[in-house]
Design an enzyme around this catalytic site. Structure first.
Site, PDB file in Angstrom:
ATOM      1  N   CYS A 130     -25.150   2.054 -54.737  1.00  0.00           N
ATOM      2  CA  CYS A 130     -24.659   3.272 -55.431  1.00  0.00           C
ATOM      3  C   CYS A 130     -24.892   2.635 -57.197  1.00  0.00           C
ATOM      4  CB  CYS A 130     -23.210   3.496 -55.673  1.00  0.00           C
ATOM      5  SG  CYS A 130     -22.225   5.173 -55.968  1.00  0.00           S
TER       6      CYS A 130
ATOM      7  N   HIS B 186     -20.033   2.691 -50.214  1.00  0.00           N
ATOM      8  CA  HIS B 186     -19.547   1.441 -51.287  1.00  0.00           C
ATOM      9  C   HIS B 186     -19.182   0.219 -49.476  1.00  0.00           C
ATOM     10  CE1 HIS B 186     -19.243   1.388 -55.569  1.00  0.00           C
ATOM     11  NE2 HIS B 186     -19.166   3.258 -55.175  1.00  0.00           N
TER      12      HIS B 186
ATOM     13  N   GLU C 250     -18.744  -2.610 -49.299  1.00  0.00           N
ATOM     14  CA  GLU C 250     -18.053  -3.535 -49.297  1.00  0.00           C
ATOM     15  C   GLU C 250     -16.535  -3.215 -49.582  1.00  0.00           C
ATOM     16  OE1 GLU C 250     -20.135  -1.675 -51.736  1.00  0.00           O
ATOM     17  OE2 GLU C 250     -18.620  -1.533 -53.814  1.00  0.00           O
TER      18      GLU C 250
HETATM   19  N1  GLN Z   1     -22.123   7.569 -60.871  1.00  0.00           N
HETATM   20  C1  GLN Z   1     -21.919   5.942 -61.731  1.00  0.00           C
HETATM   21  C2  GLN Z   1     -23.569   6.198 -61.817  1.00  0.00           C
HETATM   22  O1  GLN Z   1     -24.221   7.328 -61.830  1.00  0.00           O
HETATM   23  C3  GLN Z   1     -22.425   5.452 -59.998  1.00  0.00           C
HETATM   24  C4  GLN Z   1     -20.932   4.769 -59.174  1.00  0.00           C
HETATM   25  C5  GLN Z   1     -20.539   4.023 -58.298  1.00  0.00           C
HETATM   26  O2  GLN Z   1     -21.520   2.997 -58.482  1.00  0.00           O
HETATM   27  N2  GLN Z   1     -19.510   3.818 -57.862  1.00  0.00           N
HETATM   28  O3  GLN Z   1     -23.929   4.618 -61.957  1.00  0.00           O
END
Ligand code: GLN
Length: 201
Positions: free
Chosen positions: A77, A174, A176
């Protein structure tokens, strides 16, 4: 085999636990010296802008980028955003270690957080094991562009959500946060397959 989890901001605790479940010895990394002690590194989800600021403040941006030239990094992410070559909406700096272009917060408000069950690609099934993958998306980016040497290990709704290129892996979800350890085990296998560190020879 020691795996580091970049522990500046975000859900690094959950990654540490997931790596332990997958059979690694995971440590939190916050310094350049700490980066040098691990065989592979996870950049967790969180807020990429904040992680970026902290990397700058701690003088870790360059050490991290150089580490990535030799050793595997798995970004999830926000971590995937940091690994990307291009970041859109808004544009921001990144390590540029993977030939992908990502758009931040790309699912919009309706789908801010959602869970999907998807069938990973054959390559993933062969290396990590068969069965659907439960994917948790939280204000996730969408990978809008992949370079020719990027392999897609899982797709969701027409976009790559788990990719690898050379040493590195990125997930927009995610792994994890679920009990399924396959994605982390896949990363561990990549780390194991990478030449031992020069200092450990
Ligand atoms: N929206 C976050 C970003 O732009 C990422 C979200 C996340 O890591 N769950 O950094």
């Amino acid at each position: 085999m020691t795996i580091g989890v970049l522990a500046l901001q975000g859900d690094f605790e959950a990654h540490r636990a997931a790596l332990d479940r997958a059979g690694a010895c995971a440590v939190e990394v916050r310094t350049a010296a700490g980066i040098e002690e691990v065989e592979g590194l996870v950049i967790p989800g969180g807020e990429s802008t904040t992680i970026l600021k902290l990397l700058d403040r701690e003088g870790l941006f360059e050490p991290l980028r150089r580490f990535g030239e030799r050793r595997p990094i798995f970004g999830t992410c926000a971590g995937a955003i940091l690994l990307a070559k291009e970041v859109l909406r808004p544009a921001q700096a990144s390590l540029g270690l993977m030939d992908i272009g990502v758009e931040r917060n790309a699912y919009g408000r309706q789908l801010d957080s959602h869970v999907a069950h998807l069938e990973p690609e054959e390559e993933f099934r062969r290396r990590a094991g068969a069965g659907k993958l439960e994917t948790v998306f939280i204000r996730a980016p969408i990978i809008r562009r992949i370079g020719p040497s990027v392999d897609v290990l899982a797709w969701y709704d027409g976009a790559p959500v788990l990719v690898e290129q050379g040493l590195h892996m990125a997930a927009t979800f995610h792994p994890e946060l679920t009990a399924d350890a396959r994605v982390h085990r896949l990363f561990l296998a990549k780390v194991r397959a990478t030449e031992p560190r020069a200092s450990a020879k």
